[in-house]
Write a protein that holds these residues in place. Structure first.
Motif, PDB file in Angstrom:
ATOM      1  N   TYR A 129       0.840  -1.209   0.000  1.00  7.85           N
ATOM      2  CA  TYR A 129       0.000   0.000   0.000  1.00  7.85           C
ATOM      3  C   TYR A 129       0.872   1.254   0.000  1.00  7.85           C
ATOM      4  O   TYR A 129       0.613   2.205  -0.740  1.00  7.85           O
ATOM      5  N   GLN A 130       1.922   1.270   0.825  1.00  5.11           N
ATOM      6  CA  GLN A 130       2.822   2.413   0.888  1.00  5.11           C
ATOM      7  C   GLN A 130       3.556   2.633  -0.430  1.00  5.11           C
ATOM      8  O   GLN A 130       3.842   3.772  -0.815  1.00  5.11           O
ATOM      9  N   ARG A 131       3.847   1.565  -1.154  1.00  6.26           N
ATOM     10  CA  ARG A 131       4.542   1.667  -2.437  1.00  6.26           C
ATOM     11  C   ARG A 131       3.605   2.008  -3.594  1.00  6.26           C
ATOM     12  O   ARG A 131       4.048   2.222  -4.711  1.00  6.26           O
ATOM     13  N   GLY A 132       2.307   2.018  -3.338  1.00  8.52           N
ATOM     14  CA  GLY A 132       1.347   2.391  -4.370  1.00  8.52           C
ATOM     15  C   GLY A 132       0.886   1.252  -5.248  1.00  8.52           C
ATOM     16  O   GLY A 132       0.244   1.483  -6.265  1.00  8.52           O
ATOM     17  N   ARG A 143      -4.401  -0.435  -3.366  1.00  9.71           N
ATOM     18  CA  ARG A 143      -5.221   0.610  -2.752  1.00  9.71           C
ATOM     19  C   ARG A 143      -6.125  -0.073  -1.744  1.00  9.71           C
ATOM     20  O   ARG A 143      -6.433  -1.256  -1.864  1.00  9.71           O
ATOM     21  N   TYR A 153      -8.052  -4.780   0.205  1.00  9.60           N
ATOM     22  CA  TYR A 153      -6.951  -4.280  -0.614  1.00  9.60           C
ATOM     23  C   TYR A 153      -7.201  -4.673  -2.057  1.00  9.60           C
ATOM     24  O   TYR A 153      -7.617  -5.793  -2.337  1.00  9.60           O
ATOM     25  N   ARG A 159      -3.834  -1.701  -7.874  1.00  7.16           N
ATOM     26  CA  ARG A 159      -4.110  -0.430  -8.528  1.00  7.16           C
ATOM     27  C   ARG A 159      -3.938  -0.511 -10.032  1.00  7.16           C
ATOM     28  O   ARG A 159      -4.608   0.189 -10.777  1.00  7.16           O
ATOM     29  N   HIS A 160      -3.019  -1.289 -10.508  1.00  7.93           N
ATOM     30  CA  HIS A 160      -2.648  -1.262 -11.919  1.00  7.93           C
ATOM     31  C   HIS A 160      -3.281  -2.431 -12.670  1.00  7.93           C
ATOM     32  O   HIS A 160      -3.131  -3.587 -12.290  1.00  7.93           O
TER      33      HIS A 160
END
Length: 118
Positions: free
Chosen positions: A88-91, A94, A100, A103-104
């Motif tokens: 999550y911290q690294r993106g 989300r 969770y 994202r990509h």
């Protein structure tokens, strides 16, 4: 739950004494004194309760599968929450409430294809 394990332990303890009395002449001299029967019943009751909890309850199955089997086989990291927080911290992930999500879209499709190949 505690009542059933206690009842099971008592049944094993008293039943063991009765079985020893019934088999006394057939198997030789076997002595089962009440404290030994109580110890046998207690151990049997605790073992039965532990077996019930680990195999027949949702919490026990989660413990055995998610917290032990999957990390031992390398399918899940040992520290799942730490892994998810780091992602999550690294993106990469989300968080939507307690869920969770990747994202990509390319990463999602790559992981889906890798899973289908197995």
């Amino acid at each position: 739950m505690a009542i059933w394990s206690t009842a099971f332990g008592a049944a094993v303890g008293f039943g063991g004494g009765m079985v020893v009395d019934l088999l006394q002449g057939h198997v030789g001299d076997v002595v089962l004194v009440p404290p030994d029967g109580l110890a046998l019943g207690t151990i049997s009751g605790l073992g039965g309760a532990l077996g019930y909890i680990l195999s027949l309850t949702a919490w026990g199955q989660w413990c055995v599968l998610s917290r032990a089997w999957l990390p031992l086989t390398g399918r899940l990291p040992w520290a799942v929450v730490t892994f998810l927080d780091d992602a999550y911290q690294r993106g990469v992930l989300r968080q939507a409430g307690a869920v969770y999500q990747f994202r990509h879209a390319r990463l999602r499709s790559h992981l889906a294809q890798a899973h289908r190949r197995r």
